[in-house]
Write an enzyme that holds these catalytic residues in place. Structure first.
Site, PDB file in Angstrom:
ATOM      1  N   THR A 173       0.726  -1.234  -0.048  1.00 26.49           N
ATOM      2  CA  THR A 173       0.081  -0.049  -0.138  1.00 26.49           C
ATOM      3  C   THR A 173       0.837   1.267   0.024  1.00 26.49           C
ATOM      4  O   THR A 173       2.009   1.206   0.538  1.00 26.49           O
ATOM      5  CB  THR A 173      -0.944  -0.105   1.167  1.00 26.49           C
ATOM      6  N   GLY A 203     -10.074  -3.638   3.081  1.00 30.37           N
ATOM      7  CA  GLY A 203      -8.965  -3.609   4.135  1.00 30.37           C
ATOM      8  C   GLY A 203      -9.330  -2.756   4.970  1.00 30.37           C
ATOM      9  O   GLY A 203     -10.291  -1.785   4.972  1.00 30.37           O
ATOM     10  N   GLY A 225      -0.214  -2.516   6.111  1.00 35.42           N
ATOM     11  CA  GLY A 225       0.141  -4.024   6.570  1.00 35.42           C
ATOM     12  C   GLY A 225      -1.303  -4.757   6.409  1.00 35.42           C
ATOM     13  O   GLY A 225      -1.998  -4.572   5.579  1.00 35.42           O
ATOM     14  N   GLY A 227      -4.545  -5.717   6.725  1.00 31.47           N
ATOM     15  CA  GLY A 227      -5.512  -4.846   7.047  1.00 31.47           C
ATOM     16  C   GLY A 227      -6.207  -5.191   8.133  1.00 31.47           C
ATOM     17  O   GLY A 227      -6.854  -4.408   8.824  1.00 31.47           O
TER      18      GLY A 227
HETATM   19  N1  ASP Z   1      -3.491  -2.625   4.374  1.00 33.75           N
HETATM   20  C1  ASP Z   1      -3.613  -3.079   3.050  1.00 33.75           C
HETATM   21  C2  ASP Z   1      -5.016  -4.159   3.018  1.00 33.75           C
HETATM   22  O1  ASP Z   1      -4.929  -4.723   3.932  1.00 33.75           O
HETATM   23  C3  ASP Z   1      -2.448  -3.735   2.284  1.00 33.75           C
HETATM   24  C4  ASP Z   1      -1.295  -3.108   2.323  1.00 33.75           C
HETATM   25  O2  ASP Z   1      -0.644  -2.468   3.390  1.00 33.75           O
HETATM   26  O3  ASP Z   1      -0.465  -3.414   1.517  1.00 33.75           O
HETATM   27  O4  ASP Z   1      -5.633  -3.822   2.051  1.00 33.75           O
END
Ligand code: ASP
Length: 304
Positions: A173, A203, A225, A227
């Site tokens: 993300t 997420g 992270g 989610g």
């Molecule tokens: N936080 C994001 C999610 O869970 C994923 C990421 O941070 O890459 O959708």
């Protein structure tokens, strides 16, 4: 401050790839600072930085979004203005080149905070945002990554470790937080989510308080992270609460927030934080997090 995801970052094996990531962050941070130098607000700056990160296919957002179980892109994004806690978010949107811009429009041009899926797409049309074609999003890397996840019967995160049994993954993300010279804070987060996720899975990124939060009285936070763990700990708001209730600065609140994330749910990922004095902090439980910061008149700092 900006980030481009946390995790094992095994995919950054050589100097060339590392330079590619770091140069992108450097360029985008310079751009964000320029906006504020020209009188732009923290909000304008985080929106512009997040949109540029969405436009770079190496990051898991916008055109570089990961694919879901159906091999489709479904993106989430949110933006928040610390001046008055106004916020906008979109979830499970497709064919939108810059979901963060749509989130900003939800904030400023609708009476709602979050629009999802078809409703968000209809709103985009109403706002005159054109749809990007399918092939704008599908990179060879993303297709290979989904095949890998399917083969392992795993739901994976973007910067996932390539080792079969590794627990350390990458959550690719993107996000931006800023404080402008007037002392206003803003935050934005945008993502394609996690690889091989279920259709309709949303997420933390578009959830105000989980993947993003900004309050002029405390901090601006953007998270990356796993989610589900970030939603259950409402991690971005929790960090702001540490700052508010315990009079902590960015560094102390980030440390306390990361401890909380680890102790409560063994959370995987990280955050970037700026407090109302302009102190920058970052924290992560993964091996690495791609992030950087820039100050008025200072040099650019970028790192894993
Ligand atoms: N936080 C994001 C999610 O869970 C994923 C990421 O941070 O890459 O959708």
């Amino acid at each position: 401050m900006v980030h481009g995801g946390a995790g094992a970052l095994d995919n950054v094996k050589d100097d060339k790839t590392a330079v590619r990531y770091l140069e992108a962050l450097r360029r985008i941070l310079e751009h964000g600072r320029e906006i504020m130098k020209l009188g732009g607000s923290a909000l304008q700056s985080v929106e512009a930085c997040a949109a540029l990160l969405e436009d770079d296919p190496v990051f898991n957002a916008g055109c570089g979004s990961v694919l879901n179980e159906n091999g489709k892109v479904e993106m989430d994004a949110a933006i928040m203005d610390g001046r008055d806690l106004s916020a906008g978010a979109v979830a499970a949107v497709s064919n939108i080149a810059n979901p963060v811009q749509l989130a900003r429009l939800v904030m400023t041009k609708s009476e709602h905070v979050m629009l999802i899926s078809d409703g968000a797409m209809q709103f985009a049309k109403h706002c005159g945002i054109g749809l990007a074609p399918e092939n704008y999003f599908y990179t060879q890397d993303r297709i290979a990554q989904l095949e890998d996840a399917r083969r392992k019967h795993k739901i994976m995160l973007d910067h996932d470790s390539t080792e079969e049994d590794s627990e350390d993954q990458k959550y690719g993300t993107i996000g931006a937080v800023a404080r402008d010279p007037q002392g206003n804070l803003a935050a934005a987060t945008s993502t394609g989510g996690i690889v091989n996720k279920r259709l309709g899975r949303v997420g933390d990124s578009p959830i105000i308080g989980a993947g993003v939060y900004a309050d002029n009285e405390t901090c601006a936070v953007s998270a990356t992270g796993y989610g589900e763990e970030f939603m259950r700990t409402v991690i971005s708001k929790t960090i702001c609460d540490f700052a508010y209730m315990k009079s902590m600065d960015a560094e102390q609140a980030t440390k306390a927030g990361i401890e909380y994330l680890k102790n409560k749910v063994n959370g995987r990922g990280g955050v970037i934080v700026i407090d109302n004095e302009g102190n920058c902090a970052s924290g992560f439980t993964t091996k690495k997090m791609i992030h950087g910061w820039i100050e008025h008149g200072g040099k650019v700092n970028v790192r894993f």
